[in-house]
Write a protein that holds these residues in place. Structure first.
Motif, short mmCIF file in Angstrom:
data_model
loop_
_atom_site.label_atom_id
_atom_site.label_comp_id
_atom_site.label_asym_id
_atom_site.label_seq_id
_atom_site.Cartn_x
_atom_site.Cartn_y
_atom_site.Cartn_z
N VAL A 103 -32.64 -18.48 31.73
CA VAL A 103 -31.55 -18.92 32.62
C VAL A 103 -31.52 -18.08 33.89
O VAL A 103 -31.37 -18.60 35.00
CB VAL A 103 -30.20 -18.85 31.89
CG1 VAL A 103 -29.04 -19.01 32.87
CG2 VAL A 103 -30.11 -19.95 30.83
N ASN A 104 -31.70 -16.78 33.75
CA ASN A 104 -31.76 -15.92 34.94
C ASN A 104 -32.95 -16.26 35.83
O ASN A 104 -32.84 -16.30 37.05
CB ASN A 104 -31.81 -14.45 34.52
CG ASN A 104 -30.47 -13.90 34.10
OD1 ASN A 104 -29.55 -13.82 34.90
ND2 ASN A 104 -30.33 -13.54 32.83
N ILE A 105 -34.10 -16.54 35.21
CA ILE A 105 -35.27 -16.95 35.97
C ILE A 105 -34.99 -18.29 36.67
O ILE A 105 -35.37 -18.51 37.82
CB ILE A 105 -36.51 -17.08 35.06
CG1 ILE A 105 -36.93 -15.69 34.55
CG2 ILE A 105 -37.67 -17.73 35.81
CD1 ILE A 105 -38.06 -15.73 33.53
N GLY A 106 -34.27 -19.17 35.96
CA GLY A 106 -33.96 -20.48 36.52
C GLY A 106 -33.17 -20.40 37.81
O GLY A 106 -33.40 -21.16 38.75
N VAL A 107 -32.21 -19.47 37.88
CA VAL A 107 -31.43 -19.29 39.10
C VAL A 107 -32.35 -18.89 40.25
O VAL A 107 -32.26 -19.43 41.37
CB VAL A 107 -30.33 -18.22 38.90
CG1 VAL A 107 -29.72 -17.80 40.24
CG2 VAL A 107 -29.25 -18.76 37.97
N ILE A 108 -33.25 -17.95 39.99
CA ILE A 108 -34.17 -17.47 41.03
C ILE A 108 -35.08 -18.59 41.52
O ILE A 108 -35.27 -18.80 42.72
CB ILE A 108 -34.99 -16.28 40.50
CG1 ILE A 108 -34.07 -15.11 40.14
CG2 ILE A 108 -36.04 -15.84 41.52
CD1 ILE A 108 -34.77 -13.99 39.39
N VAL A 109 -35.64 -19.34 40.56
CA VAL A 109 -36.57 -20.41 40.91
C VAL A 109 -35.86 -21.51 41.69
O VAL A 109 -36.35 -21.99 42.72
CB VAL A 109 -37.22 -21.00 39.63
CG1 VAL A 109 -38.01 -22.26 39.96
CG2 VAL A 109 -38.12 -19.97 38.97
N LEU A 110 -34.67 -21.93 41.23
CA LEU A 110 -33.97 -23.03 41.88
C LEU A 110 -33.49 -22.65 43.27
O LEU A 110 -33.41 -23.50 44.16
CB LEU A 110 -32.79 -23.48 41.01
CG LEU A 110 -32.36 -24.94 41.15
CD1 LEU A 110 -33.52 -25.87 40.84
CD2 LEU A 110 -31.19 -25.24 40.22
N ARG A 111 -33.20 -21.38 43.48
CA ARG A 111 -32.84 -20.93 44.84
C ARG A 111 -34.01 -21.12 45.81
O ARG A 111 -33.81 -21.40 46.99
CB ARG A 111 -32.43 -19.45 44.82
CG ARG A 111 -31.08 -19.17 44.17
CD ARG A 111 -29.91 -19.50 45.09
NE ARG A 111 -28.65 -19.05 44.50
CZ ARG A 111 -28.06 -17.91 44.80
NH1 ARG A 111 -28.59 -17.10 45.71
NH2 ARG A 111 -26.92 -17.57 44.22
N ARG A 112 -35.23 -20.99 45.29
CA ARG A 112 -36.42 -21.13 46.14
C ARG A 112 -36.83 -22.59 46.30
O ARG A 112 -37.18 -23.03 47.39
CB ARG A 112 -37.59 -20.33 45.56
CG ARG A 112 -37.46 -18.82 45.78
CD ARG A 112 -38.71 -18.10 45.27
NE ARG A 112 -38.75 -16.72 45.72
CZ ARG A 112 -39.24 -16.31 46.87
NH1 ARG A 112 -39.75 -17.19 47.71
NH2 ARG A 112 -39.24 -15.03 47.20
N THR A 113 -36.81 -23.33 45.20
CA THR A 113 -37.30 -24.71 45.24
C THR A 113 -36.27 -25.70 45.76
O THR A 113 -36.61 -26.74 46.31
CB THR A 113 -37.78 -25.16 43.85
OG1 THR A 113 -36.69 -25.05 42.92
CG2 THR A 113 -38.93 -24.29 43.37
N LYS A 114 -34.96 -25.41 45.55
CA LYS A 114 -33.89 -26.31 46.00
C LYS A 114 -32.85 -25.50 46.76
O LYS A 114 -31.68 -25.39 46.35
CB LYS A 114 -33.24 -26.99 44.79
CG LYS A 114 -34.18 -27.80 43.91
CD LYS A 114 -34.43 -29.17 44.49
CE LYS A 114 -35.24 -30.03 43.51
NZ LYS A 114 -35.50 -31.37 44.06
N PRO A 115 -33.22 -24.92 47.89
CA PRO A 115 -32.28 -24.04 48.60
C PRO A 115 -31.04 -24.76 49.13
O PRO A 115 -29.99 -24.15 49.31
CB PRO A 115 -33.12 -23.49 49.75
CG PRO A 115 -34.21 -24.49 49.95
CD PRO A 115 -34.51 -25.03 48.58
N ASP A 116 -31.16 -26.08 49.38
CA ASP A 116 -30.04 -26.82 49.96
C ASP A 116 -29.20 -27.56 48.92
O ASP A 116 -28.27 -28.28 49.27
CB ASP A 116 -30.56 -27.83 50.99
CG ASP A 116 -31.29 -27.14 52.13
OD1 ASP A 116 -30.85 -26.04 52.53
OD2 ASP A 116 -32.30 -27.70 52.61
N MET A 117 -29.53 -27.41 47.64
CA MET A 117 -28.78 -28.08 46.59
C MET A 117 -27.34 -27.56 46.55
O MET A 117 -27.12 -26.35 46.65
CB MET A 117 -29.45 -27.83 45.23
CG MET A 117 -28.85 -28.63 44.09
SD MET A 117 -29.67 -28.28 42.51
CE MET A 117 -28.92 -26.72 42.08
N PRO A 118 -26.34 -28.45 46.42
CA PRO A 118 -24.95 -27.99 46.35
C PRO A 118 -24.75 -27.03 45.17
O PRO A 118 -25.13 -27.33 44.05
CB PRO A 118 -24.16 -29.29 46.16
CG PRO A 118 -25.04 -30.36 46.70
CD PRO A 118 -26.44 -29.93 46.40
#
Length: 481
Positions: free
Chosen positions: A393-408
């Protein structure tokens, strides 16, 4: 276009859209109070009423520090859960978040891991429920159920019938509906908090510092080893995220519920541990299935108070079984809806708005597990599964910040990626303290899961089937040119 291989990633928009599909649409029926109560209901129970005895046997009075260490280890992961739960309000918790960030094979691994974590956790808590039921019967009426029908074969019994009873009773309640389950849980949470306040009043009225010496007989190693076991007590805030799809306002309510429930429970845990050690020694609690009742009875000589506490513990632990089992069904439901497990199991009962068939099957399997497996083995398996989920889950936050930076993101983890990395470090550190046998059992479980994925999940994956159908649907059959 999304990849169609082992690391195919689910689109967040697609995940959210599927929650409204006819036949698999869950009822949106819970608000922030019910969600926070779910967290408190899941967390406060086994840790105080059962595992505190095992922890004090390892660390001595320094078990107070073990509770604090386990809480700190959870805080960073709780922040990551809050971000992902508010951004991806879909059943499945860490499984769904991983599917949206790291791909299908990693999602399968964590989903399979969560099936172990939650299912085995319910069995373990049900065993603790049976121990507290016997403590209540003994304290209030001077009788107890025979070992043959109240303990596992390894503990000298034949079958643990109280554990079977509570699992099947909760199964029927969950089938009945999420609204009814949330209301029942809220009542039980109020009862458990009243009971703990009663215990604190009695304990501090009879408090002595004599049991705090020596404070840390096993040193720092004892504190961390106990924290790795006590970590079992904090499982619950992550269960709140499994209710994302049934929350009326997930963007606002889920972060408050996840972080708030962890904070409330940490305060109660540390105060209760101090109070227990003020009236009883670690030796008096370490071998008991109901250590707080034992503390009042043997340590303070107050059997009447022990009876009240034991009754409260029975009610309190019932709510833990309810919330953790609820989380288990929603994770399994999400995996079935995605096709990685049989999709027919994701069918929602039109009358109750719950996955009734799936809940019944899981209830029977967990009841069998609770009837036959000893508590110690179960606690260690749950811990390693939870810690592994926290890492991803912690890795998921890091990855999603990079791959989907504009996601609400209604809630954002501050100072990312620093805090998620610290969360990963704490989880890995606690995992390293678990016994080798636990790692071996965990490895065997994951290997079995990969075999099932290879034989069934890979071919029946909804994402893969839709990706395969898309080109043929788009291909012109009669091109005039």
């Amino acid at each position: 276009m999304a990849k169609s291989g082992l690391f195919a990633i689910r689109d967040v928009g697609s995940l959210i859209h599927e929650t409204a599909e006819e036949g698999t649409e869950l009822k949106k029926a819970v608000g922030v109070v019910q969600l926070t109560a779910m967290g408190v209901g899941a967390i406060i129970g086994t840790g105080i009423f059962v595992v505190i005895g095992k922890g004090s046997g390892i660390a001595g009075p320094a078990v107070v520090l073990s509770f604090a260490l386990a809480a700190v280890a959870c805080v960073f992961s709780a922040l990551s859960y809050a971000e992902l739960a508010s951004s991806i309000p879909v059943s499945g918790s860490a499984y769904t978040y991983t599917y949206a960030t790291m791909g299908e094979i990693v999602a399968w691994i964590i989903g399979w891991d969560l099936i172990l974590e939650y299912g085995v956790s319910v069995a373990g808590i049900a065993i603790g429920w049976g121990g507290n039921l016997n403590a209540f019967l003994d304290a209030a009426f001077g009788v107890a159920l025979p070992d043959a029908i109240s303990k596992s074969p390894e503990d000298g019994g034949v079958v643990n019938l109280p554990a079977v009873f509570i699992v099947l009773a909760i199964t029927l309640l969950l089938i009945r509906g999420v609204t009814e389950s949330a209301r029942a849980n809220l009542v039980m949470v109020v009862v458990k908090l009243v009971v703990l306040i009663f215990f604190l009043a009695v304990a501090f009225a009879n408090f002595s510092t004599g049991n705090f010496h020596p404070f840390a007989p096993a040193g720092a190693d004892g504190v961390t080893a106990a924290a790795a076991i006590i970590f079992f007590a904090y499982i619950g805030f992550d269960a709140v995220s499994t209710g994302s799809e049934e929350a009326r306002n997930p963007a606002r309510d889920l972060p408050w519920a996840i972080i708030g429930s962890l904070g409330i429970c940490t305060v109660f845990y540390i105060l209760t541990a101090v109070g227990a050690l003020g009236i009883a020694s670690p030796d008096q609690m370490k071998d008991s299935d109901a250590p707080l009742a034992a503390a009042l009875d043997q340590g303070a000589g107050m059997s009447w108070a022990a009876g009240i506490l034991a009754l409260g513990a029975v009610v309190a632990i019932t709510s833990v079984v309810l919330v953790i089992f609820y989380g288990q069904t929603r994770i399994f439901f999400a995996m079935c809806r995605d096709g990685l497990l049989p999709r027919r199991m994701a069918k929602v009962n039109p009358r109750y708005g719950t996955p009734a068939r799936l809940t019944m099957v899981l209830g029977v399997l967990i009841a069998v597990l609770a009837a036959l497996i000893p508590l110690g083995t179960i606690v260690e398996l749950v811990n390693i599964g939870t810690l592994f989920a926290f890492v991803l889950v912690n890795i998921g936050v890091i990855v999603l910040r990079r791959t989907k930076p504009d996601m609400p993101r209604p809630y954002r983890v501050p100072w990312s990626p620093v805090l998620p990395v610290i969360g990963i470090g704490f989880a890995v550190y606690l995992m390293s303290d678990l016994p080798l046998d636990t790692w071996i059992r965990f490895g065997v479980w994951l290997v079995a899961g990969l075999v099932i994925y290879a034989l069934y999940g890979y071919r029946h994956s909804r994402l893969r089937q839709e990706a395969a159908a898309a080109p043929s649907a788009a291909r012109p059959e009669d091109d005039p040119s």
